[in-house]
Design an enzyme around this catalytic site. Structure first.
Site, PDB file in Angstrom:
ATOM      1  CE  LYS A  92      52.165  17.476 -28.904  1.00  0.00           C
ATOM      2  NZ  LYS A  92      53.265  17.597 -29.850  1.00  0.00           N
ATOM      3  CG  ASP A 137      52.171  17.513 -20.824  1.00  0.00           C
ATOM      4  OD1 ASP A 137      51.289  17.380 -21.683  1.00  0.00           O
ATOM      5  OD2 ASP A 137      53.279  18.059 -21.054  1.00  0.00           O
ATOM      6  CD1 TRP A 155      57.836  16.638 -24.738  1.00  0.00           C
ATOM      7  CD2 TRP A 155      57.704  18.854 -24.462  1.00  0.00           C
ATOM      8  NE1 TRP A 155      58.030  17.247 -25.954  1.00  0.00           N
ATOM      9  CE2 TRP A 155      57.950  18.599 -25.810  1.00  0.00           C
ATOM     10  CE3 TRP A 155      57.596  20.180 -24.039  1.00  0.00           C
ATOM     11  CZ2 TRP A 155      58.095  19.608 -26.769  1.00  0.00           C
ATOM     12  CZ3 TRP A 155      57.736  21.199 -24.988  1.00  0.00           C
ATOM     13  CH2 TRP A 155      57.984  20.908 -26.328  1.00  0.00           C
TER      14      TRP A 155
HETATM   15  N1  PMP Z   1      54.074  18.693 -23.480  1.00  0.00           N
HETATM   16  C1  PMP Z   1      54.239  17.710 -24.370  1.00  0.00           C
HETATM   17  C2  PMP Z   1      54.182  16.293 -23.902  1.00  0.00           C
HETATM   18  C3  PMP Z   1      54.468  18.037 -25.713  1.00  0.00           C
HETATM   19  O1  PMP Z   1      54.648  17.056 -26.603  1.00  0.00           O
HETATM   20  C4  PMP Z   1      54.507  19.381 -26.114  1.00  0.00           C
HETATM   21  C5  PMP Z   1      54.697  19.795 -27.550  1.00  0.00           C
HETATM   22  N2  PMP Z   1      55.325  18.957 -28.381  1.00  0.00           N
HETATM   23  C6  PMP Z   1      54.344  20.369 -25.145  1.00  0.00           C
HETATM   24  C7  PMP Z   1      54.110  19.983 -23.842  1.00  0.00           C
HETATM   25  C8  PMP Z   1      54.380  21.815 -25.513  1.00  0.00           C
HETATM   26  O2  PMP Z   1      53.247  22.113 -26.187  1.00  0.00           O
HETATM   27  P1  PMP Z   1      52.962  23.506 -26.899  1.00  0.00           P
HETATM   28  O3  PMP Z   1      53.879  23.585 -28.056  1.00  0.00           O
HETATM   29  O4  PMP Z   1      51.523  23.367 -27.254  1.00  0.00           O
HETATM   30  O5  PMP Z   1      53.208  24.574 -25.895  1.00  0.00           O
END
Ligand code: PMP
Length: 361
Positions: free
Chosen positions: A196, A172, A101
């Site tokens: 989540k 994040d 991520w």
């Molecule tokens: N950052 C993290 C730590 C994530 O776990 C996720 C999604 N699993 C995202 C960003 C991306 O999120 P989204 O699908 O809401 O764009």
């Protein structure tokens, strides 16, 4: 109905009480004769729902007054671009890459402006968070971006004191926000997708310190400008009303459960059960993450005999334990055990794992 235990990384398990409440209110919210889904976002009913959600989130996280709370769309992924759009102001930002991520965030930032790698743990297969002295920081960076819980690799920062405090920290927290208390004042900007620990997919939360606002160039869409969104209470256009309503119910549920200190206790106990099941399996199961960075939310593990993966998944599913397949980029298994996962679910998984290891060891 038999409810299973859902270990999905997101969209993920929601509190049962919240689902029941939403069901009860679905057709007729508080005797107003309509569903939240049908309300005008500018009507007094929805404005009340939105304000309560913001106030409860502020209460939970103890958000200082000099921070704005925004309810946005586009997921955490849009934030990967929206953050540099708003905060770079022609400068460069530093990125710590500790898993998939933060890697994505770093790549996306480079599409928008200048982003530098301050440290990457890729060589160690993203199994730890770097020490402070390993970070190569640019003293002129507009901000430092970190992901404090890597959902795929299961790497979590537990000790925020280890992060630098002489640069705005942009974090994040998508997969561990609200799992324990945090000192918001340590951060310049916190962001998280909802699906989540917050609610259903569709809303993204940004908590940003006032002094970081106002630097977006005039040529970005107004919808993407934090200051414009803040001026309009995140209602520049139609917000994801139902997702905000559900998030509000989750915030109330968290407050009723005793807030984030209580959640931390609950989550620490759950994680201990699961890591014990892994560590006491005599090598049958393995988690590759450094002890001090083991995530309390996302627990990846592999089987020493990967040829058993399929039967592990099938048999666990038969036992009512779902969505345990690891992310395709790392393989193996992953159990996500967010706030709404009861300890009984984790205990059932641990018991299943012990039984499966006994039968196949
Ligand atoms: N950052 C993290 C730590 C994530 O776990 C996720 C999604 N699993 C995202 C960003 C991306 O999120 P989204 O699908 O809401 O764009």
């Amino acid at each position: 109905m038999e409810r299973i235990f859902n270990f999905s990384a997101g969209p993920a398990v929601l509190p049962w009480e919240v689902l029941v409440e939403a069901q009860e209110e679905l057709l007729d919210w508080h005797d107003c004769g309509m569903s939240v889904m049908e309300m005008s976002h500018r009507g007094k009913e929805f404005m009340g729902i939105r304000d309560a959600a913001e106030n409860d989130l502020r209460k939970l996280l103890n958000v200082p007054d000099n921070y704005k709370v925004l309810f946005l769309q586009g997921g955490a992924t849009l934030q990967f671009a929206q953050i540099p759009m708003n905060l770079l102001a022609g400068r460069s930002a530093d990125y710590v890459v500790t898993g998939s991520w933060s890697e994505k965030a770093f790549q996306e930032a480079q599409r928008v402006g200048k982003a530098r790698l301050a440290c990457s743990t890729r060589d160690g297969n993203y199994s730890r968070f770097p020490r402070r002295e390993e970070l190569q920081l640019d003293p002129d960076a507009a901000y430092l971006h970190v992901c404090t819980n890597e959902t795929i690799h299961g790497v979590e920062v537990h000790d925020y004191a280890a992060l630098p405090d002489d640069v705005p920290l942009v974090v994040d927290m998508s997969s561990h926000i609200l799992s324990r208390p945090v000192d918001v004042s340590k951060f310049g900007l916190i962001y998280a997708g909802a699906q989540k620990n917050i609610g259903p997919a569709g809303v993204t939360i940004v908590i940003v310190r006032d002094d970081l606002l106002g630097y977006a160039p005039g040529n970005i869409p107004s919808l993407l400008d934090y200051s414009v969104q803040a001026e309009h209470d995140s209602m520049l256009n139609t917000p994801p009303t139902f997702a905000i309503y559900m998030a509000g119910l989750v915030f109330k549920w968290l407050l009723a459960k005793g807030g984030l200190a209580a959640m931390e206790k609950h989550n620490t106990a759950k994680a201990a059960v699961l890591y014990r099941a892994i560590d006491e399996s005599g090598g049958f199961y393995r988690n590759p993450v450094a002890l001090e960075n083991r995530s309390r939310m996302n627990v990846p593990f592999t089987l020493a005999k990967p040829e058993l993966d399929e039967s592990f998944l099938q048999e666990s599913k038969n036992a009512g334990l779902l969505q345990l397949k690891g992310h395709k980029s790392v393989g193996g298994m992953r159990a996500s055990i967010y706030n709404a996962m009861p300890i009984e679910g984790v205990q059932a998984l641990a018991d299943f794992m012990a039984l499966f290891a006994k039968r196949n060891g």
